[in-house]
Design an enzyme around this catalytic site. Structure first.
Site, short mmCIF file in Angstrom:
data_model
loop_
_atom_site.label_atom_id
_atom_site.label_comp_id
_atom_site.label_asym_id
_atom_site.label_seq_id
_atom_site.Cartn_x
_atom_site.Cartn_y
_atom_site.Cartn_z
N GLU A 65 0.88 -1.17 0.00
CA GLU A 65 0.00 0.00 0.00
C GLU A 65 0.91 1.22 0.00
OE1 GLU A 65 -2.41 2.68 3.01
OE2 GLU A 65 -2.84 0.56 3.28
N CYS A 88 -3.53 7.67 5.24
CA CYS A 88 -3.36 7.29 3.83
C CYS A 88 -4.60 7.63 3.01
CB CYS A 88 -3.04 5.81 3.71
SG CYS A 88 -4.19 4.73 4.59
#
Length: 485
Positions: free
Chosen positions: A226, A263
């Site tokens: 990620e 994020c």
């Protein structure tokens, strides 16, 4: 202090020795091991939260909530294991009358083997030693070796001690969970022949380097990273006219949450040129103070990233917040035009980790869609619109650019549930699979088929008596235990 190669080899040997027991464990046993780890985290929260706060400065309230999320993830995956559909069990009975003749085939997913997990800086519990990557890898039937993040080493060590002891205390084998430290040890971990998959949350540059290591092995292994995400938000004229003030408040709250270190932070917001949205946002930002960032590296990178954006001739500063101190990151709102974004997406749509967002003014649907199509892949994309507005084209583009599309909300905050997806096209993630939610286990499983196997040599879960208790498909027909009773 860095883990030596000899120490890494010992951890890897222990994990490899533990892997068969994890794969063979019954659903009840594996679920009990996961719940024991969750209970241990909750029981030690009063010890772990101050350790985390001393190293990350995220505050007690945020960190206690993160412990609860982390133990909740472990319990969710315990339920996933017990429910059984994650195995994708399929049986085709032998049939000599078809062409070509068909043998008996029994298929399932099974654990890949020891998994390496790299902790994230911004979630010292939920994406760290016992976070979602670890929980899903264990649920899939794999021991885990965690690479500790340098930003919270003390917390990582203690968390690993607590969780490893809880797993073994509940009956899991030694080597179920271990910890390594240091950059060199992390790189060696990815290259180690015992490791069969890697989970990573971090920067594009760091993730790409580890991805290349995983792919460059004599036996390449999957790397699930990620990485960067700008999480585009689209505001329509109708939405701003109906609730512009509320949208401004929501944006400021979202992009400054956790000092902009989520994020899923909304990093770019597309707004109609004449809607006056910047004027609604500016006074709100001015009242928000900055705060310290998580690590020295992030602290140094934020002003560099901000300066890179501000250097573009199309960019202007809309507002800045309070400084919050000498080492604090100042909340900042910038603005540019959709045409500039379409022309220079590599510059204007590069993630800047910290409390900054970029307003992009557009002049109608064609201008908006051209800029959206230039956006990189993201974890999320958000649309704020009103009934009666034509937005199907916008939704179609957002669906192609992100793994989760939100309507009338803000992307910060990721529910942990069966249906959640936390992934997206590159550079958001390196694969099609999620790192949050029940299907995160799919990253750490591989299919295997048993052909004409004697019953006593089949894995227990593929035998007829066990299949009756889990969702499975037989001769093309889906069988669900709850519906057959």
């Amino acid at each position: 202090m860095s883990t030596t190669i000899a120490e890494l080899d010992a951890h890897a040997a222990a994990a490899e020795a533990a892997a068969p027991a994890w794969r063979a464990a019954s659903a009840g046993s594996r679920a009990a091991w996961l719940r024991a780890a969750a209970d241990a985290l909750d029981a030690h929260a009063d010890e772990l939260v101050p350790l985390a706060d001393a190293e990350t400065r995220l505050g007690e309230s945020r960190l206690r909530g993160e412990v609860a999320r982390t133990s909740g993830q472990l319990r969710l995956f315990a339920g996933v294991v017990e429910e059984g559909s994650y195995l994708e069990a399929i049986v085709d009975d032998a049939d000599a009358g078809v062409t070509p003749p068909r043998p008996e085939l029994r298929r399932m997913l099974t654990g890949v083997g020891p998994v390496a997990v790299f902790s994230a800086s911004n979630f010292p519990f939920a994406f760290s030693v016992a976070g979602g990557d670890t929980a899903s890898a264990l649920a899939a039937g794999n021991p885990v070796i965690v690479k500790a993040h340098s930003g919270h080493l003390g917390l990582s060590r203690r968390t690993a001690e607590i969780v490893a002891a809880a797993l073994v205390g509940a009956g899991a084998p030694d080597g179920s969970l271990s910890l390594v430290e240091g950059r060199e040890a992390g790189e060696a971990l990815v290259r180690h022949p015992s490791i069969q998959a890697v989970g990573f949350t971090g920067s594009v540059s760091g993730g790409r380097a580890l991805h290349d290591l995983a792919a460059g092995r004599p036996d390449p292994i999957p790397f699930y990273g990620e990485l960067g995400s700008v999480n585009p938000v689209v505001l329509t004229p109708g939405a701003i006219a109906a609730r512009g003030a509320a949208l401004a408040e929501g944006l400021v709250g979202s992009f400054t949450l956790g000092v902009g270190q989520f994020c899923t932070k909304p990093g770019v917001v597309f707004v109609p040129r004449e809607a006056g949205f910047a004027e609604l946002v500016a006074p709100l930002v001015a009242r928000v103070s900055g705060g310290p960032l998580l690590t020295d590296r992030i602290t140094a990178a934020f002003p560099e990233g901000l300066a890179h954006l501000e250097a573009d001739p199309s960019v202007e500063v809309v507002a800045r917040g309070g400084s919050g101190g000498a080492e604090a990151a100042t909340p900042t709102v910038l603005a540019t035009d959709a045409a500039a974004v379409a022309a220079r997406p590599d510059t204007l749509l590069e993630e800047c980790f910290g409390p900054v967002t970029l307003l992009v003014r557009y002049d109608g649907p064609a201008d908006l869609l051209a800029a959206l199509r230039a956006a990189p892949g993201s974890l999320t994309a958000t649309l704020h619109s009103e009934a009666g507005e034509e937005v199907t084209g916008i939704v179609a583009v957002l669906e192609r650019r992100a793994g989760r599309v939100l309507f009338a909300g803000w992307p910060t905050g990721v529910a942990v549930s069966w249906s959640q997806h936390h992934g997206g096209p590159w550079p958001a993630t390196t694969s099609l699979h999620t790192s949050v939610g029940a299907t995160a286990v799919r990253r750490f499983l591989r299919p295997v088929v048993f052909q004409d196997a004697p019953t006593e040599l089949l894995p227990g879960v593929l035998r007829d008596d066990a299949l009756a208790a889990i969702p499975h498909r037989r001769n093309g027909v889906l069988r669900v235990p709850a519906l057959s009773r």
